[in-house]
Scaffold this motif. Structure first.
Motif: not given
Length: 79
Positions: A2, A4-5, A52-53, A56, A59-60
């Motif tokens: 995880k 912070d994005v 990666e951001q 993510e 994914d969210i």
């Protein structure tokens, strides 16, 4: 992993959600994808955003859309 994005800060683009550590609005990723621009190209256009951001965020978004509470989430955002 995880990370912070998303940052929402009224001092950064008036509170528009941006990728953390950047001034790139999260919405820009979706706008690019909607136009058929690949994730690779998006990352080339916005080098301050990490892969990666972006993954993510996607994914969210996937979790929101597939949530059993999607109707409520949707109505609360457009309502």
């Amino acid at each position: 992993m995880k990370i912070d994005v998303i940052t929402v800060d009224k001092e950064i683009l008036g509170g528009t959600p941006v990728f953390s550590g950047t001034r790139v609005p999260v919405e820009t990723l979706f706008m690019h994808l909607e136009k058929g621009i690949s994730l690779k190209e998006f990352l080339e256009d916005f080098p301050t955003v990490t892969r990666e951001q972006a993954v993510e965020i996607l994914d969210i978004a996937g979790k929101v859309v597939s949530s059993k509470n999607f109707k409520q989430i949707y109505e609360n955002t457009v309502g």
